[in-house]
Design a protein around this motif. Sequence first.
Motif, PDB file in Angstrom:
ATOM      1  N   TRP A   1      -9.785   6.475  -9.095  1.00 12.64           N
ATOM      2  CA  TRP A   1      -8.341   5.987  -8.304  1.00 12.64           C
ATOM      3  C   TRP A   1      -8.361   5.925  -6.865  1.00 12.64           C
ATOM      4  O   TRP A   1      -7.794   5.055  -6.076  1.00 12.64           O
ATOM      5  CB  TRP A   1      -7.009   6.738  -8.849  1.00 12.64           C
ATOM      6  N   ASP A   2      -8.727   7.230  -6.203  1.00 13.59           N
ATOM      7  CA  ASP A   2      -8.701   7.184  -4.870  1.00 13.59           C
ATOM      8  C   ASP A   2      -9.515   6.274  -4.235  1.00 13.59           C
ATOM      9  O   ASP A   2      -9.266   5.699  -3.162  1.00 13.59           O
ATOM     10  CB  ASP A   2      -9.084   8.761  -4.549  1.00 13.59           C
ATOM     11  N   ASP A   3     -10.889   5.928  -4.489  1.00 15.18           N
ATOM     12  CA  ASP A   3     -11.720   4.911  -4.037  1.00 15.18           C
ATOM     13  C   ASP A   3     -10.893   3.534  -4.173  1.00 15.18           C
ATOM     14  O   ASP A   3     -11.160   2.677  -3.045  1.00 15.18           O
ATOM     15  CB  ASP A   3     -12.991   5.206  -4.745  1.00 15.18           C
ATOM     16  N   VAL A   4     -10.604   3.280  -5.403  1.00 12.59           N
ATOM     17  CA  VAL A   4      -9.937   1.711  -5.222  1.00 12.59           C
ATOM     18  C   VAL A   4      -8.682   1.705  -4.484  1.00 12.59           C
ATOM     19  O   VAL A   4      -8.520   0.811  -3.793  1.00 12.59           O
ATOM     20  CB  VAL A   4      -9.791   1.871  -6.783  1.00 12.59           C
ATOM     21  N   SER A   5      -7.980   2.753  -4.499  1.00 13.09           N
ATOM     22  CA  SER A   5      -6.815   2.722  -3.515  1.00 13.09           C
ATOM     23  C   SER A   5      -7.102   2.456  -2.148  1.00 13.09           C
ATOM     24  O   SER A   5      -6.507   1.849  -1.529  1.00 13.09           O
ATOM     25  CB  SER A   5      -6.187   4.072  -3.660  1.00 13.09           C
TER      26      SER A   5
ATOM     27  N   PRO B   1       0.941  -1.094  -0.050  1.00 16.88           N
ATOM     28  CA  PRO B   1       0.046  -0.067  -0.262  1.00 16.88           C
ATOM     29  C   PRO B   1       0.988   1.473   0.150  1.00 16.88           C
ATOM     30  O   PRO B   1       0.483   2.098  -0.634  1.00 16.88           O
ATOM     31  CB  PRO B   1      -0.779  -0.159   1.296  1.00 16.88           C
ATOM     32  N   TRP B   2       1.960   1.476   0.580  1.00 11.22           N
ATOM     33  CA  TRP B   2       2.766   2.609   0.944  1.00 11.22           C
ATOM     34  C   TRP B   2       3.569   2.720  -0.664  1.00 11.22           C
ATOM     35  O   TRP B   2       3.305   3.984  -1.168  1.00 11.22           O
ATOM     36  CB  TRP B   2       4.028   2.318   1.853  1.00 11.22           C
ATOM     37  N   LEU B   3       3.866   1.647  -1.333  1.00 12.45           N
ATOM     38  CA  LEU B   3       4.440   1.797  -2.495  1.00 12.45           C
ATOM     39  C   LEU B   3       3.303   2.346  -3.684  1.00 12.45           C
ATOM     40  O   LEU B   3       3.459   2.898  -4.360  1.00 12.45           O
ATOM     41  CB  LEU B   3       5.100   0.344  -2.820  1.00 12.45           C
ATOM     42  N   SER B   4       2.279   1.550  -3.476  1.00 13.19           N
ATOM     43  CA  SER B   4       1.000   1.915  -4.510  1.00 13.19           C
ATOM     44  C   SER B   4       0.668   3.335  -4.319  1.00 13.19           C
ATOM     45  O   SER B   4       0.327   4.037  -5.356  1.00 13.19           O
ATOM     46  CB  SER B   4      -0.073   0.894  -4.238  1.00 13.19           C
ATOM     47  N   ASP B   5       0.509   3.950  -3.105  1.00 16.03           N
ATOM     48  CA  ASP B   5       0.203   5.158  -2.967  1.00 16.03           C
ATOM     49  C   ASP B   5       1.144   6.209  -3.329  1.00 16.03           C
ATOM     50  O   ASP B   5       0.698   6.980  -4.311  1.00 16.03           O
ATOM     51  CB  ASP B   5      -0.206   5.411  -1.491  1.00 16.03           C
ATOM     52  N   LEU B   6       2.237   6.026  -3.172  1.00 18.89           N
ATOM     53  CA  LEU B   6       3.482   6.749  -3.653  1.00 18.89           C
ATOM     54  C   LEU B   6       3.563   6.773  -5.084  1.00 18.89           C
ATOM     55  O   LEU B   6       3.602   7.709  -6.073  1.00 18.89           O
ATOM     56  CB  LEU B   6       4.691   6.330  -3.118  1.00 18.89           C
ATOM     57  N   THR B   7       3.353   5.585  -6.013  1.00 17.42           N
ATOM     58  CA  THR B   7       3.390   5.534  -7.357  1.00 17.42           C
ATOM     59  C   THR B   7       2.208   5.893  -7.924  1.00 17.42           C
ATOM     60  O   THR B   7       2.456   6.790  -8.883  1.00 17.42           O
ATOM     61  CB  THR B   7       3.223   3.926  -7.538  1.00 17.42           C
ATOM     62  N   GLY B   8       1.106   5.946  -7.209  1.00 15.30           N
ATOM     63  CA  GLY B   8      -0.321   6.577  -7.783  1.00 15.30           C
ATOM     64  C   GLY B   8      -0.161   8.155  -7.778  1.00 15.30           C
ATOM     65  O   GLY B   8      -0.530   8.651  -8.592  1.00 15.30           O
ATOM     66  N   ASN B   9       0.484   8.502  -6.692  1.00 13.70           N
ATOM     67  CA  ASN B   9       0.755  10.001  -6.765  1.00 13.70           C
ATOM     68  C   ASN B   9       1.820  10.484  -7.885  1.00 13.70           C
ATOM     69  O   ASN B   9       1.686  11.393  -8.153  1.00 13.70           O
ATOM     70  CB  ASN B   9       1.190  10.472  -5.202  1.00 13.70           C
ATOM     71  N   ARG B  10       2.923   9.671  -7.731  1.00 10.59           N
ATOM     72  CA  ARG B  10       3.798  10.267  -8.680  1.00 10.59           C
ATOM     73  C   ARG B  10       3.271  10.192 -10.274  1.00 10.59           C
ATOM     74  O   ARG B  10       3.567  10.990 -11.071  1.00 10.59           O
ATOM     75  CB  ARG B  10       5.136   9.278  -8.461  1.00 10.59           C
ATOM     76  N   LEU B  11       2.621   9.239 -10.554  1.00  7.34           N
ATOM     77  CA  LEU B  11       1.887   9.141 -11.896  1.00  7.34           C
ATOM     78  C   LEU B  11       0.640   9.987 -11.913  1.00  7.34           C
ATOM     79  O   LEU B  11       0.014   9.876 -13.140  1.00  7.34           O
ATOM     80  CB  LEU B  11       1.795   7.684 -12.194  1.00  7.34           C
ATOM     81  N   ASN B  12       0.483  10.665 -10.860  1.00  5.98           N
ATOM     82  CA  ASN B  12      -0.616  11.877 -11.004  1.00  5.98           C
ATOM     83  C   ASN B  12      -1.950  11.082 -10.970  1.00  5.98           C
ATOM     84  O   ASN B  12      -2.989  11.978 -11.540  1.00  5.98           O
ATOM     85  CB  ASN B  12      -0.474  12.847 -11.941  1.00  5.98           C
ATOM     86  N   PHE B  13      -2.297   9.783 -10.656  1.00  6.24           N
ATOM     87  CA  PHE B  13      -3.474   9.032 -10.805  1.00  6.24           C
ATOM     88  C   PHE B  13      -4.455   9.772  -9.906  1.00  6.24           C
ATOM     89  O   PHE B  13      -5.746   9.774 -10.171  1.00  6.24           O
ATOM     90  CB  PHE B  13      -3.270   7.762 -10.593  1.00  6.24           C
ATOM     91  N   PHE B  14      -3.931  10.418  -8.701  1.00  7.48           N
ATOM     92  CA  PHE B  14      -5.210  10.847  -7.707  1.00  7.48           C
ATOM     93  C   PHE B  14      -5.978  11.971  -8.259  1.00  7.48           C
ATOM     94  O   PHE B  14      -6.917  12.161  -7.731  1.00  7.48           O
ATOM     95  CB  PHE B  14      -4.362  10.775  -6.404  1.00  7.48           C
TER      96      PHE B  14
END
Length: 175
Positions: free
Chosen positions: A77-81, A58-71
């Motif tokens: 994306w936020d709900d699935v996350s 989860p920590w890696l996924s959240d960081l990756t999601g932010n890095r790729l600007n998915f949020f």
Amino acid sequence: MVALAYPDLSNLKAKGAGLRLVVYPLGALAVPVWWWLRGRRRQARGFPWAADLLVTLPWLSDLTGNRLNFFDTVTWWDDVSHFAHWLLLTAGVLLAWHPGRRIGAGVVVMVALGFGATAALVWELGEYEAFLRDLPTYAYVYPDTLGDLTLGTSGSLLAGVLVALGRRSRPPAHP
């Protein structure tokens, strides 16, 4: 870690990068530290690799999601996350916390709900303190927080059910 240290380069500007810089490594180290403190030499089983992976993802996924600007660009994306991250985190904690005696599936599910709901609440309070309370769109934040808490708790419930079912399909371990 570079993304956390340089929030402008990782889409974390104004999203609590400083707090994440502290919390994410602590979250990723939770299982190894727990294992070491619990007395690794006394444990019949080796290091809980599956639990460590589930707690770290989860920590890696959240960081990756932010890095790729998915949020900010992928509406769902936020709900699935929130659902997936609490599912993974709770399953990892349940696997790491493996009492020597057999416990019932109902207790596993209740522990999952208790841990998951509490962890989701602490996360949302951290988000609020770190960056949400200063948003001009605060009217949107409250419903989002309620939805996030619901999704996080639902992910924890599913983790509890899956771990309980997985434990039933294997013979009990003998400590």
